[in-house]
Scaffold this active site. Sequence first.
Site, PDB file in Angstrom:
ATOM      1  CB  SER A 125      -0.855  -0.029   1.265  1.00  0.00           C
ATOM      2  OG  SER A 125      -1.442   1.221   1.499  1.00  0.00           O
ATOM      3  CE1 TYR A 150      -4.307  -2.705   5.373  1.00  0.00           C
ATOM      4  CE2 TYR A 150      -3.772  -0.370   5.254  1.00  0.00           C
ATOM      5  CZ  TYR A 150      -4.024  -1.570   4.627  1.00  0.00           C
ATOM      6  OH  TYR A 150      -3.966  -1.647   3.256  1.00  0.00           O
ATOM      7  CE  LYS A 154      -1.716  -4.516   3.319  1.00  0.00           C
ATOM      8  NZ  LYS A 154      -1.964  -5.855   2.767  1.00  0.00           N
TER       9      LYS A 154
HETATM   10  N1  UFG Z   1     -13.328  10.649   3.098  1.00  0.00           N
HETATM   11  C1  UFG Z   1     -14.365  11.477   3.446  1.00  0.00           C
HETATM   12  N2  UFG Z   1     -15.515  10.918   3.912  1.00  0.00           N
HETATM   13  C2  UFG Z   1     -15.679   9.576   4.037  1.00  0.00           C
HETATM   14  C3  UFG Z   1     -14.612   8.724   3.672  1.00  0.00           C
HETATM   15  C4  UFG Z   1     -13.439   9.294   3.216  1.00  0.00           C
HETATM   16  O1  UFG Z   1     -14.260  12.695   3.349  1.00  0.00           O
HETATM   17  O2  UFG Z   1     -16.751   9.143   4.483  1.00  0.00           O
HETATM   18  C5  UFG Z   1     -12.079  11.236   2.578  1.00  0.00           C
HETATM   19  C6  UFG Z   1     -10.902  10.949   3.466  1.00  0.00           C
HETATM   20  O3  UFG Z   1     -10.809  11.920   4.476  1.00  0.00           O
HETATM   21  C7  UFG Z   1      -9.767  10.998   2.467  1.00  0.00           C
HETATM   22  C8  UFG Z   1     -10.380  10.517   1.160  1.00  0.00           C
HETATM   23  O4  UFG Z   1     -11.786  10.648   1.346  1.00  0.00           O
HETATM   24  O5  UFG Z   1      -9.363  12.313   2.299  1.00  0.00           O
HETATM   25  C9  UFG Z   1     -10.065   9.080   0.850  1.00  0.00           C
HETATM   26  O6  UFG Z   1     -10.378   8.299   1.967  1.00  0.00           O
HETATM   27  P1  UFG Z   1     -10.482   6.716   1.891  1.00  0.00           P
HETATM   28  O7  UFG Z   1     -10.870   6.218   3.252  1.00  0.00           O
HETATM   29  O8  UFG Z   1     -11.316   6.294   0.745  1.00  0.00           O
HETATM   30  O9  UFG Z   1      -9.009   6.288   1.542  1.00  0.00           O
HETATM   31  P2  UFG Z   1      -7.669   6.522   2.366  1.00  0.00           P
HETATM   32  O10 UFG Z   1      -6.785   7.289   1.467  1.00  0.00           O
HETATM   33  O11 UFG Z   1      -7.867   7.027   3.718  1.00  0.00           O
HETATM   34  O12 UFG Z   1      -7.261   5.005   2.593  1.00  0.00           O
HETATM   35  C10 UFG Z   1      -6.534   4.329   1.685  1.00  0.00           C
HETATM   36  C11 UFG Z   1      -6.839   2.829   1.746  1.00  0.00           C
HETATM   37  C12 UFG Z   1      -6.288   2.223   2.978  1.00  0.00           C
HETATM   38  C13 UFG Z   1      -4.870   2.660   3.196  1.00  0.00           C
HETATM   39  C14 UFG Z   1      -4.818   4.149   3.259  1.00  0.00           C
HETATM   40  C15 UFG Z   1      -3.471   4.684   3.570  1.00  0.00           C
HETATM   41  O13 UFG Z   1      -8.236   2.590   1.684  1.00  0.00           O
HETATM   42  O14 UFG Z   1      -6.339   0.809   2.863  1.00  0.00           O
HETATM   43  O15 UFG Z   1      -5.225   4.626   2.001  1.00  0.00           O
HETATM   44  O16 UFG Z   1      -3.524   6.047   3.809  1.00  0.00           O
HETATM   45  F1  UFG Z   1      -4.347   2.189   4.331  1.00  0.00           F
END
Ligand code: UFG
Length: 342
Positions: A125, A150, A154
């Site tokens: 990741s 998590y 990785k």
């Molecule tokens: N977000 C929102 N509202 C939500 C969900 C997400 O505003 O309900 C925003 C988050 O704040 C972020 C963006 O959307 O800015 C993306 O969020 P995600 O949860 O979809 O993805 P992430 O980048 O947080 O997570 C991803 C992978 C994980 C990994 C992570 C590492 O899903 O498995 O990147 O940072 F670990």
Amino acid sequence: MKILVTGGTGYIGSHTVVELQNKGFEVVIVDNLSNSSAEIVDHIEEITGVRPVLEVFDLVDREKTADFFKRHHDIAGLIHFAAFKAVGESVEKPLKYYRNNLVALMNILESMRENKIKNIVFSSSCTVYGQPDELPVSENAPIKKAESPYGNTKQISEEIMQDTIKTADIHGIALRYFNPIGAHPSALIGELPIGVPNNLVPFITQTAIGLRDQLSVFGNDYPTPDGTPIRDYIHVVDLAKAHVVAIDRMVNQKMKKDFEVFNLGTGNGYSVLEVIKAFEKVSGLKLNYKIVGRREGDVIQVWADPGYSNKELGWKAELGLEEMVDSAWKWEQAYRGKTVKP
Ligand code: UFG
């Protein structure tokens, strides 16, 4: 040529099984169905015309894993997806994550050694980069201290692979995913989180279909052009295809080192609001969302330098943001058996 796909009924796993079968590989799936369902195999068969073998057991079980590999010692390579992946839950239950994600990998590597199976592709990741100092982020960027157990699994998994590969006739490729979203164009497989989605796109589509009242946008006071965090969203089918290329690279002995790492991203960063806008455009709907406070642990912005993957793997992500959210939306409607018109 037989390929083992662990976690093959999961989100990225199922899309990868489809692409492997499309290229003529014979696939055996191992999955404990802890976050997926056996029916996925029916859908894979519907898409490809081929039913992959599914064995249901937990790779954390050393004996069952050893028994499986004895029966399948003719595997040419494996892709290891099976792992827990919820960042928030890993903070609450770290041992659950360390045990599942690390013990399964160690059992697999041990069995590979015992049965002289040489090739493993690992689901890593972009989380290993944390908030990178330079953007876009290349494979040479320093590994930052993990933000969650998590993420730590990785990092440790990559180290376990590297150390093992030094001492055994095993080759490994770690694929560092950016943000996989979207669904297969058939709308027969897609992302089906159990319970309330943690990730942005499933939350958007579940809100639009009426399962959730409102999307919370976690903060609009970040130092980005519109104030919301930026990610490199990549279509899951593009991501799946990269795994087939990685397997091909291994079995045809095209690797340059015994352990290689590749970024899987598009190279484009989009903000949360841009993703919402793309969704509203393809669906014709107005999404009910509200700006709320920041979510703990979110990085401000990250996107890939996919140059090395593009050159070395001869692979490139093809699909754009609108195709990604459109396929996710079509899948959500197909899965719920409901069409939402503007
Ligand atoms: N977000 C929102 N509202 C939500 C969900 C997400 O505003 O309900 C925003 C988050 O704040 C972020 C963006 O959307 O800015 C993306 O969020 P995600 O949860 O979809 O993805 P992430 O980048 O947080 O997570 C991803 C992978 C994980 C990994 C992570 C590492 O899903 O498995 O990147 O940072 F670990």
